[in-house]
Scaffold this motif. Structure first.
Motif, short mmCIF file in Angstrom:
data_model
loop_
_atom_site.label_atom_id
_atom_site.label_comp_id
_atom_site.label_asym_id
_atom_site.label_seq_id
_atom_site.Cartn_x
_atom_site.Cartn_y
_atom_site.Cartn_z
N SER A 16 -99.63 167.40 34.13
CA SER A 16 -99.88 165.95 34.25
C SER A 16 -99.57 165.26 32.94
O SER A 16 -99.51 165.90 31.88
CB SER A 16 -101.36 165.74 34.62
OG SER A 16 -101.66 164.37 34.75
N ILE A 18 -99.02 163.64 29.51
CA ILE A 18 -98.26 163.95 28.30
C ILE A 18 -97.60 165.33 28.39
O ILE A 18 -96.43 165.50 28.03
CB ILE A 18 -99.20 163.86 27.08
CG1 ILE A 18 -99.62 162.40 26.83
CG2 ILE A 18 -98.56 164.48 25.83
CD1 ILE A 18 -100.78 162.23 25.86
N ASP A 37 -101.65 175.39 32.81
CA ASP A 37 -102.62 174.36 33.24
C ASP A 37 -103.61 175.03 34.19
O ASP A 37 -103.34 176.12 34.73
CB ASP A 37 -101.89 173.19 33.93
CG ASP A 37 -102.66 171.88 33.86
OD1 ASP A 37 -102.19 170.95 33.16
OD2 ASP A 37 -103.74 171.77 34.48
N ASP A 60 -106.76 178.55 31.79
CA ASP A 60 -107.86 177.70 31.32
C ASP A 60 -107.94 177.92 29.82
O ASP A 60 -108.34 179.00 29.36
CB ASP A 60 -109.17 178.08 32.01
CG ASP A 60 -110.33 177.20 31.53
OD1 ASP A 60 -110.21 176.56 30.46
OD2 ASP A 60 -111.36 177.16 32.23
N ASN A 87 -102.03 171.09 24.22
CA ASN A 87 -102.17 169.69 24.64
C ASN A 87 -103.22 169.46 25.73
O ASN A 87 -103.61 168.33 25.96
CB ASN A 87 -100.77 169.22 25.12
CG ASN A 87 -100.83 167.92 25.86
OD1 ASN A 87 -101.04 166.87 25.26
ND2 ASN A 87 -100.68 167.98 27.18
N TYR A 153 -115.88 164.14 22.66
CA TYR A 153 -114.40 164.10 22.65
C TYR A 153 -113.90 163.72 21.26
O TYR A 153 -113.01 164.37 20.70
CB TYR A 153 -113.95 163.08 23.70
CG TYR A 153 -112.45 162.89 23.83
CD1 TYR A 153 -111.71 163.60 24.77
CD2 TYR A 153 -111.78 161.97 23.02
CE1 TYR A 153 -110.34 163.40 24.90
CE2 TYR A 153 -110.41 161.76 23.14
CZ TYR A 153 -109.70 162.49 24.09
OH TYR A 153 -108.34 162.29 24.21
N ILE A 186 -102.46 155.91 26.06
CA ILE A 186 -101.30 156.36 26.83
C ILE A 186 -101.66 156.32 28.32
O ILE A 186 -102.70 156.87 28.72
CB ILE A 186 -100.89 157.80 26.44
CG1 ILE A 186 -100.82 157.99 24.92
CG2 ILE A 186 -99.57 158.19 27.12
CD1 ILE A 186 -99.81 157.13 24.19
N THR A 188 -102.03 157.56 31.44
CA THR A 188 -102.03 158.82 32.19
C THR A 188 -103.26 158.86 33.10
O THR A 188 -104.08 157.94 33.08
CB THR A 188 -102.10 160.05 31.24
OG1 THR A 188 -103.42 160.11 30.68
CG2 THR A 188 -101.07 159.99 30.14
N ARG A 193 -109.66 160.43 35.65
CA ARG A 193 -110.53 161.62 35.64
C ARG A 193 -111.87 161.28 35.00
O ARG A 193 -112.92 161.75 35.43
CB ARG A 193 -109.89 162.75 34.83
CG ARG A 193 -108.65 163.37 35.48
CD ARG A 193 -108.09 164.41 34.50
NE ARG A 193 -106.69 164.67 34.74
CZ ARG A 193 -106.23 165.67 35.49
NH1 ARG A 193 -107.06 166.49 36.08
NH2 ARG A 193 -104.94 165.82 35.64
#
Ligand SMILES: NC(=O)c1ccc[n+]([C@@H]2O[C@H](COP(=O)([O-])OP(=O)(O)OC[C@H]3O[C@@H](n4cnc5c(N)ncnc54)[C@H](O)[C@@H]3O)[C@@H](O)[C@H]2O)c1
Length: 280
Positions: A16, A18, A37, A60, A87, A153, A186, A188, A193
């Motif tokens: 997904s 980037i 992913d 994961d 990423n 985060y 960005i 996305t 989510r």
């Protein structure tokens, strides 16, 4: 074009946003890519669209030993590894300090800080002996300043920026470069989510997010995944061979501070108030 001809890359979070855009750009520029992913359905589909020079491996990134499967696929099927793009990411917690759930906090740190470290460690085992390679980590403007995202985060992204420096310092001596990209806003699915939507429904929020993000930075448009992919391409290529240990903001100038247009309106308002109060 062939800006990455012969480069063998592994990209996490490649199903997904980037990571997907970077996978598509790298393959278009001559690289082979192993897409890693947790989203098997999208990952398999994108790798299938990219053809012979792409594979998907379920990974994961928070699990010790998981990224080795993707690196192993690059070595076994494409003959080696030149670049790892760490990423993958989740949105993290959004609550105030007192509201943060510790399981969610731990998961955010595990996906971001632990995941990036596990990636660097696994890649170093291949890249150091060959004396060359490029490791790229996705940090964030949230790792450079406060109030761009939640606490877990943001702190994890700051830790990624610093882990980039410490590992670049060590691995650089053996020809392996480590750099981070700090994206700004960005467009996305990560915001969808964050709102609790599943992967597919979150994809449907991207245009709305592009409108929301269009006016937050000096450059008046939302960032696109391709903006980050182009920076990753440069960091993966020999064009950046003297760049090591950097956390590079790709953010339309977001991190420079409040936009001139909003602060000018505020200061004009303040000047108006001051002159009115001076006259009364
Ligand atoms: N979009 C932004 O504005 C922005 C800004 C700064 C940083 N970032 C960072 O960019 C990176 C990519 O995010 P994006 O915006 O493309 O979001 P996205 O939601 O479109 O893509 C993230 C991908 O990571 C995958 N993923 C999540 N947890 C994983 C795990 N444990 N293991 C493997 N894969 C996992 C998801 O399945 C998804 O495919 C993330 O690290 C994010 O924190 C994004």
């Amino acid at each position: 074009m062939d800006r990455l001809a012969g480069t063998r890359a592994v990209i996490t979070g490649a199903a997904s946003g980037i990571g997907e855009a970077t996978s598509r750009l790298f393959v278009a520029e001559g690289a082979t890519v192993v897409l890693a992913d947790v989203d098997d359905a999208r990952g398999e589909r994108i790798a299938g669209e990219l053809g012979d020079r792409a594979r998907f491996v379920r990974v994961d990134v928070a699990e010790e030993g998981a990224i080795e499967a993707a690196i192993g696929t690059s070595v076994d099927e494409f003959g080696g590894l030149d670049c790892l793009f760490n990423n993958a990411g989740n949105p993290g917690s959004l609550g105030r300090v007192e509201e943060i759930d510790m399981a969610e906090f731990d998961r955010t740190v595990a996906v971001h800080l632990r995941g990036v470290f596990l990636g660097i460690r696994a890649a170093a085992r291949v890249l150091r002996p060959q004396g060359r390679g490029s490791i790229i980590n996705t940090s964030s403007v949230a790792g450079l300043g406060a109030n761009y995202a939640g606490h877990d985060y943001s702190a994890s992204k700051a830790a990624i920026a610093h882990l980039t420096r410490t590992t670049a310092n060590e691995l650089g001596e053996d020809g392996v470069r480590v750099n981070a990209i700090c994206p700004g806003g960005i467009a996305t699915s990560i915001f969808g989510r964050a709102a609790g939507l599943d992967a597919e429904r979150a994809q449907g929020t991207i245009d709305t997010m592009a409108a929301v993000l269009a006016d937050i930075a000096p450059i008046r448009r939302a960032g696109q995944p391709l903006d980050i992919a182009e920076c990753a391409l440069w960091l993966a290529s020999d064009a950046s061979s003297f760049v090591n240990g950097q956390a590079i903001a790709v953010d339309g100038g977001l991190i420079t501070g409040p936009t001139y247009r909003t602060s000018r309106a505020r200061s004009e308002g303040a000047v108006g108030l001051l002159s009115a109060s001076g006259e009364s």
